[in-house]
Motif scaffolding. Structure first.
Motif, PDB file in Angstrom:
ATOM      1  N   TRP A 256       6.409  -3.740  -2.190  1.00 10.62           N
ATOM      2  CA  TRP A 256       6.882  -3.546  -3.563  1.00 10.62           C
ATOM      3  C   TRP A 256       5.727  -3.707  -4.569  1.00 10.62           C
ATOM      4  CZ3 TRP A 256      11.581  -2.384  -5.908  1.00 10.62           C
ATOM      5  CH2 TRP A 256      11.638  -2.605  -7.295  1.00 10.62           C
ATOM      6  N   HIS A 257       5.034  -4.835  -4.495  1.00 14.84           N
ATOM      7  CA  HIS A 257       4.030  -5.131  -5.511  1.00 14.84           C
ATOM      8  C   HIS A 257       2.806  -4.220  -5.393  1.00 14.84           C
ATOM      9  CE1 HIS A 257       5.746  -8.496  -7.717  1.00 14.84           C
ATOM     10  NE2 HIS A 257       6.312  -8.859  -6.579  1.00 14.84           N
ATOM     11  N   GLU A 258       2.413  -3.869  -4.181  1.00 14.68           N
ATOM     12  CA  GLU A 258       1.273  -2.959  -4.058  1.00 14.68           C
ATOM     13  C   GLU A 258       1.639  -1.549  -4.524  1.00 14.68           C
ATOM     14  OE1 GLU A 258      -1.368  -3.097  -0.767  1.00 14.68           O
ATOM     15  OE2 GLU A 258      -0.769  -5.128  -0.191  1.00 14.68           O
ATOM     16  N   THR A 259       2.883  -1.140  -4.311  1.00 11.25           N
ATOM     17  CA  THR A 259       3.321   0.165  -4.809  1.00 11.25           C
ATOM     18  C   THR A 259       3.341   0.183  -6.331  1.00 11.25           C
ATOM     19  OG1 THR A 259       4.671   0.525  -2.830  1.00 11.25           O
ATOM     20  CG2 THR A 259       5.185   1.860  -4.769  1.00 11.25           C
ATOM     21  N   VAL A 260       3.877  -0.876  -6.927  1.00 11.82           N
ATOM     22  CA  VAL A 260       3.900  -0.968  -8.390  1.00 11.82           C
ATOM     23  C   VAL A 260       2.480  -0.921  -8.947  1.00 11.82           C
ATOM     24  CG1 VAL A 260       4.435  -2.507 -10.318  1.00 11.82           C
ATOM     25  CG2 VAL A 260       6.125  -2.144  -8.505  1.00 11.82           C
TER      26      VAL A 260
END
Length: 456
Positions: A256-260
């Protein structure tokens, strides 16, 4: 009480963003990693062959990484309640930590172990690690579970953002006298007679380092095209992360955070949003399993118990399993599955629809075959998606949605590249006859679904 901390690994075969491991490190005592191959506890579903192959290699990788940091991964086989208690007693453990599971049988095992260990005087705690949102925290205004994905995911997105991933520990202090571990090879997780895993070896490198490398490569090279080309099986823009998430080599929080962080703007942002919604679909599957633990065996919609399945045609089932149906896109998908242990998601829907709605074979036969042949076979997603295709599940495809494999091929594999790769005889001019007539079987399926409607 003093004594080492026992970290019970399950579907979280990683060091980074592992709350159970982090809790053990903060406790300050030596750490013993434990993995239990449990095929004996009541209700626990034994792994399929492709999943065992992946587990073998992922455990080997995890064991090496823990050893490099100073500790050990102990392997034991047997009913988890007995094994965990025995290891805790033999090592004088003062605490046991694990990350939560959400299947019904798994929760029963975990509750029993937690109760017994606390009675023995140990510190015991479990953590949220494999889902972005705990199932019991997402409910409708009436306090009931959601049955449709869109409002479920909207409710999730209205909640506080998923927590940031925890860093990977540099050191995992181990015990001075580690307990004995099973002979790994004696578990016989790898196929031998015959060795059918050549395609898996050619396709995958299990383990946390490879998982993190794959995530980076997808975000840097393919995310921008995801929204446009994700349905094209020959395009190669799928993330390839499903087995990584299934085995917990990556956490959804990391993804989630790396995609964001890579989201950007414009078309890139739209692709990122679409990809994050796929994480949401995974969440919805686990959410549904939490409230319907018999998802793999029982229709989520009880009215489908009245579906008039004909007597099983085993030759049709075998033809489907082997990719010999005479339908190019279906056969290509089934052969991709056998070779690689995965199948493109668009093609999964097509082959599932063909089995259930053209061959009129109970979705549970397909779910079982996928359970044995998918490296990403997951207790939630696998039956959830099969029930979606069949029309018997949560947020299911309408009963009248029958994927025409010929039209699907024209739309999503217009140049025949995918079929040529996995079923080359069709591109070479061979024209095997389909084992059923697509039009006739479509009408028969609609008649069967109408019978379900009339039985309500």
């Amino acid at each position: 009480m003093p004594g080492p901390s026992l970290v019970w690994f399950r579907d979280d075969l990683r060091l980074a963003d592992n709350p159970a491991l982090r809790a053990a490190i903060h406790r300050g005592e030596p750490i013993i990693g434990l993995y239990v191959l449990d095929e004996e506890s009541r209700g626990i579903r034994p792994l399929g062959g492709a999943a065992k192959w992946w587990l073998h290699h992922s455990l080997a990788s995890l064991g090496e990484r823990i050893s490099e940091r100073g500790s050990i991964l102990v392997l034991r086989r047997g009913p988890a309640a007995a094994v965990v208690r025995d290891i805790a007693a033999a090592t004088g453990a003062g605490a046991v930590f694990w990350n939560r599971r959400y299947g019904g049988a798994e929760r029963e095992v975990d509750t029993e172990i937690k109760t017994v260990l606390r009675h023995d005087g140990l510190e015991v705690d479990s953590f949220a690690a494999s889902l972005l949102f705990e199932p019991w925290t997402v409910q409708t205004g009436a306090g009931t579970p959601y049955s449709v994905f869109t409002p479920f995911w909207r409710a999730c997105q209205s909640m506080p953002a998923p927590r940031a991933p925890l860093p990977e520990p540099r050191e995992v202090p181990g015990p001075s006298t580690p307990p004995a571990s099973d002979d790994f090879d004696a578990w016989q997780l790898l196929p031998t007679e015959p060795d059918w895993a050549e395609g898996l070896r050619d396709t995958w490198e299990p383990g946390e380092p490879a998982a993190r490398a794959r995530l980076r490569a997808f975000l840097e090279d393919d995310l921008g095209a995801y929204d446009r080309a994700r349905d094209e099986p020959a395009a190669g823009v799928t993330s390839g992360l499903s087995p990584r998430l299934r085995w917990g080599e990556l956490s959804p929080h990391q993804v989630w955070h790396e995609t964001v962080a890579h989201r950007g703007s414009g078309a890139h942002a739209a692709s990122a949003q679409r990809f994050l919604s796929e994480l949401g679909w995974r969440e919805f599957a686990a959410y549904t399993l939490f409230s319907a633990p018999d998802l793999a065996t029982k229709n989520w919609r009880s009215e489908f118990d009245a579906f008039p399945w004909p007597r099983l045609n085993r030759s049709h089932l075998t033809a489907w399993q082997r990719g010999r149906t005479g339908v190019p896109l279906v056969d290509a998908g089934m052969r991709e599955l056998w070779h690689t242990g995965v199948m493109h998601n668009r093609v999964r829907m097509v082959v599932g629809s063909f089995l259930v709605k053209n061959l009129l074979i109970d979705w549970r036969h397909g779910e079982q075959w996928f359970w044995d042949t998918l490296v990403d076979a997951d207790a939630a997603s696998n039956p959830f998606n099969w029930q979606w295709v069949a029309g018997s599940g949560a947020d299911a495809a309408p009963y009248f949605r029958i994927f025409n494999p010929e039209l699907q091929a024209k739309k999503f594999d217009p140049h025949g590249e995918y079929v040529k790769r996995w079923a080359p005889e069709y591109s070479a001019g061979e024209d095997p006859q389909p084992i059923v007539d697509l039009g006739e079987t479509r009408r028969a399926a609609l008649d069967a679904y109408d019978a379900v409607k009339r039985s309500r």
